[in-house]
Design a protein around this motif. Structure first.
Motif, short mmCIF file in Angstrom:
data_model
loop_
_atom_site.label_atom_id
_atom_site.label_comp_id
_atom_site.label_asym_id
_atom_site.label_seq_id
_atom_site.Cartn_x
_atom_site.Cartn_y
_atom_site.Cartn_z
N THR A 1 0.70 -1.04 0.01
CA THR A 1 -0.05 -0.04 -0.09
C THR A 1 0.86 1.28 0.06
OG1 THR A 1 -1.50 -1.22 1.35
CG2 THR A 1 -1.86 1.29 1.19
N PRO A 2 0.70 2.17 -1.08
CA PRO A 2 1.62 3.24 -1.07
C PRO A 2 1.30 4.26 0.12
CG PRO A 2 0.54 2.91 -3.29
CD PRO A 2 0.01 1.87 -2.10
N ALA A 3 2.51 4.74 0.68
CA ALA A 3 2.13 5.72 1.99
C ALA A 3 2.80 6.99 1.83
CB ALA A 3 3.00 4.81 2.98
N SER A 4 2.59 8.08 2.78
CA SER A 4 2.83 9.31 2.81
C SER A 4 2.97 9.64 4.32
CB SER A 4 2.53 10.40 2.08
OG SER A 4 2.63 10.16 0.64
N PRO B 1 -4.07 4.10 6.09
CA PRO B 1 -5.64 4.89 6.00
C PRO B 1 -6.32 4.17 6.97
CG PRO B 1 -4.60 4.54 3.84
CD PRO B 1 -3.46 3.86 4.92
N ALA B 2 -6.44 2.93 7.52
CA ALA B 2 -7.21 2.20 8.21
C ALA B 2 -7.20 2.51 9.83
CB ALA B 2 -7.04 0.64 7.91
N TYR C 1 -4.60 8.10 11.40
CA TYR C 1 -3.93 8.61 10.09
C TYR C 1 -4.60 10.12 9.93
CZ TYR C 1 -4.26 8.70 4.88
OH TYR C 1 -4.05 8.90 3.58
N ASN C 2 -3.92 11.04 9.28
CA ASN C 2 -4.45 12.28 9.11
C ASN C 2 -4.81 12.35 7.27
OD1 ASN C 2 -4.65 14.87 8.57
ND2 ASN C 2 -2.95 15.51 9.73
N PRO C 3 -6.08 12.32 7.34
CA PRO C 3 -6.48 12.50 6.04
C PRO C 3 -6.41 13.78 5.32
CG PRO C 3 -8.35 12.89 7.64
CD PRO C 3 -7.30 12.56 8.44
N ASP C 4 -5.85 14.81 5.88
CA ASP C 4 -5.50 16.09 5.30
C ASP C 4 -4.20 15.79 4.31
OD1 ASP C 4 -7.71 17.37 6.13
OD2 ASP C 4 -6.60 18.18 8.05
N PHE C 5 -3.49 14.81 4.51
CA PHE C 5 -2.24 14.45 3.87
C PHE C 5 -2.41 13.12 3.43
CE2 PHE C 5 -1.48 17.80 7.23
CZ PHE C 5 -0.71 18.67 6.50
N PRO C 6 -2.83 12.74 2.17
CA PRO C 6 -2.87 11.63 1.70
C PRO C 6 -1.76 11.29 0.86
CG PRO C 6 -4.16 13.19 0.09
CD PRO C 6 -4.01 14.03 1.64
N VAL C 7 -1.66 10.05 0.16
CA VAL C 7 -0.53 9.69 -0.39
C VAL C 7 -0.26 10.55 -1.51
CG1 VAL C 7 0.60 7.81 -2.12
CG2 VAL C 7 -0.93 7.16 -0.02
N ILE C 8 0.91 11.19 -1.69
CA ILE C 8 1.58 12.17 -2.50
C ILE C 8 1.62 11.51 -4.05
CG2 ILE C 8 3.60 13.38 -3.14
CD1 ILE C 8 4.35 13.52 -0.12
N LYS C 9 1.06 12.33 -4.92
CA LYS C 9 1.06 12.03 -5.97
C LYS C 9 2.37 12.66 -6.95
CE LYS C 9 -2.65 9.68 -6.07
NZ LYS C 9 -2.66 8.12 -6.06
N TYR D 1 -1.73 13.24 17.31
CA TYR D 1 -0.96 12.58 16.13
C TYR D 1 -1.26 13.25 14.66
CZ TYR D 1 0.58 8.92 19.32
OH TYR D 1 0.94 8.12 20.39
N LYS D 2 -2.30 13.90 14.56
CA LYS D 2 -2.55 14.38 13.46
C LYS D 2 -2.04 15.88 13.11
CE LYS D 2 -6.90 11.85 12.51
NZ LYS D 2 -8.56 12.01 12.57
N ALA D 3 -1.80 16.72 14.51
CA ALA D 3 -1.20 17.95 14.41
C ALA D 3 0.35 17.60 13.96
CB ALA D 3 -1.18 18.38 15.60
N ALA D 4 1.00 16.48 14.76
CA ALA D 4 2.22 16.07 14.60
C ALA D 4 2.75 15.85 12.94
CB ALA D 4 2.89 15.05 15.59
#
Length: 498
Positions: A303-306, A311-312, A316-324, A449-452
């Motif tokens: 699973t690609p990661a950033s 994601p499960a 996980y911070n949804p504001d920073f999805p996998v970088i394209k 964690y999301k802020a970090a």
């Protein structure tokens, strides 16, 4: 998941006929020091799973369960953890396991100069021996991560009689197997410990772990019957295993990741363009096509990661999805920075075919944006040792993952933490992650964690490439093996039919 459940059902069936006394496992690299306080490698943890019992363990569903501790309770204020210990346990040298042994182990992990467990146990202020089978950890602050830490190397118990800086040359623990022989870069031989507290569950007399860095050679050894389990099967070899009636392919989603660590402040080699400029790290990151890597190198099985959480995960911070991938944006950043291209940088990479292929693909990708990458191939234990002392510019390494989210982030990005090889330091990240350790409410922890991760997404002390999947090739004669998301091979109830 269906494949995993089916595999467990099939392998848990009662073996027909005679059982072989030895199991041979092919490992992808040689472990580093066989000392839980010094150890940093994933394959080392596999050896320890058979060698050194922990205070607690996990289930396949990631619940904490008893091992050397049979019960525990936390005080109302969260500042004390009291554990009841298993009676009748002895170490491999015959000395007793008790509360004094726990005290000696925890204090060593916290004070030994070479210990990389210090940050994992930093909340423990003192260890109190209540009685022979009761130990109390007095904490400086509530620590929501502590039980999960004690389910890994920080909770592995070594015989106090054997504790010394040279423990790794003759490790003495209380696990189901003892160390008989270690030949560097070749093999580790473990024999059943007759005095093990759960000896009836151990059906094997000997386990031999064979170091085979080349995934093609590991597969050939499995096909010939020279080994019965391939740990970390190459994704490209999965079809060959599935097509062989003598073998079985198995996989399970893991907890960890692979990535690139940048040296920002660890010695002279930190003085390189990417080590000193977060914008250049951003350009490097934008040059990488994670989806293509997953398809080309891993047959779509990972699973690609950033970020460090899948994601499960609720963290996980949804504001920073996998970088394209965005080559034009990467080029624009380099132009704005006014750097001369190509920007030259050196990346150390483990000397296995898969990791070399991974970095060769990345090498080609980032070249299109204006980076010139020199690959330096190293044996993995050497790579880890060099990373710890700053002998790198970029290091391709990863993490096998932990049950608690703290285990995937704290040790790598807080100031002076044990796995912070690049010496990254950000006071706000430190504050957020230290606060998260003291909070039991999952939603409140997730906020920290999301802020970090939002700060880390800008600073990029390391970049994440993909989340791991554990891929195994097994001889059909292997019975009773259950897969765990942490990638460890627990051998209770495992047998090999003749």
């Amino acid at each position: 998941m269906k494949k995993t459940l089916l595999l467990t059902a099939l392998l848990s069936a009662t073996a027909l006929g005679a059982q072989a006394s030895e199991l041979k496992i092919g490992l992808e690299s040689d472990p580093d020091a066989l000392d839980p306080d010094k150890s940093r490698t994933f394959v080392g943890r596999i050896v320890f799973t058979s060698l050194c019992d922990k205070l607690v363990d996990i289930t396949p569903e990631l619940s904490i369960v008893p091992q050397l501790a049979t019960a525990w309770e936390t005080s109302d204020d969260g500042k004390a953890l009291t554990m009841t210990l298993r009676d009748g346990v002895t170490f491999h040298d015959g000395t007793p396991f008790n509360a004094e042994a726990v005290k000696a182990n925890i204090e060593r992990s916290k004070t030994f100069d070479e210990s990389v467990r210090k940050s994992e146990l930093s909340s423990i202020d003192t260890v109190e021996v209540v009685d022979a089978l009761t130990v109390k950890f007095n904490l400086s602050a509530s620590d929501a991560t502590l039980l999960a830490q004690l389910a890994d190397r920080a909770g592995m118990m070594m015989a106090p009689s054997a504790l010394s800086p040279d423990f790794a040359s003759n490790p003495v623990c209380s696990g189901p197997f003892t160390l008989t022989e270690r030949v560097s870069q070749d093999k580790i031989v473990l024999d059943k410990f007759a005095g093990y507290w759960n000896a009836d569950a151990i059906l094997l007399e000997r386990v031999t772990l064979v170091m085979i860095p080349d995934s093609t050679v590991r597969l050939a050894n499995l096909q010939s019957g020279d080994i019965q389990i391939v740990n970390q099967l190459s994704a490209t070899d999965a079809a060959a295993v599935e097509g062989n009636a003598r073998l079985r392919f198995a996989n399970i989603t893991g907890l960890g990741y692979q990535g690139l660590t940048f040296n920002g402040a660890n010695g002279d080699k930190s003085n390189n363009p990417l080590g000193q400029n977060a914008k250049l790290r951003e350009a490097f990151d934008l040059s990488i096509d994670r989806d293509a890597i997953n398809q080309v190198v891993f047959n779509g099985l990972f699973t690609p990661a950033s970020q460090p959480f899948t994601p499960a995960s609720p963290y996980y911070n949804p504001d920073f999805p996998v970088i394209k991938r965005d080559i034009e944006a990467a080029k624009a950043i380099l132009a704005e920075a006014g750097v001369q291209t190509p920007v030259k940088v050196q990346v150390q990479v483990p000397n296995t075919p898969v990791t070399l292929q991974l970095m060769q693909v990345i090498q080609s990708m980032v070249a299109e944006a204006g980076f010139e990458v020199e690959l330096v191939s190293k044996e993995f234990a050497t790579l880890i040792a060099d990373a710890s002392v700053g002998d790198f510019q970029i290091s391709q390494q990863g993490w096998s993952g932990r049950v608690d989210p703290d285990g995937n982030i704290f040790g790598f990005v807080t100031t002076d933490a044990g796995f912070n090889d690049g010496k990254y330091s950000n006071a706000e990240v430190d504050r957020l992650l230290r606060e998260a350790r003291t909070i039991s409410d999952p939603a409140a922890r997730a906020e920290r964690y999301k802020a970090a991760t939002a700060i880390l997404a800008v600073d990029r002390p390391l970049i994440y490439l993909y989340h791991l999947g554990w891929l195994y090739g097994l001889d059909a004669k292997v019975q009773g093996l259950t897969l765990y998301p942490d990638g460890m091979l627990r051998l209770e109830g495992v047998s090999v039919t003749e």
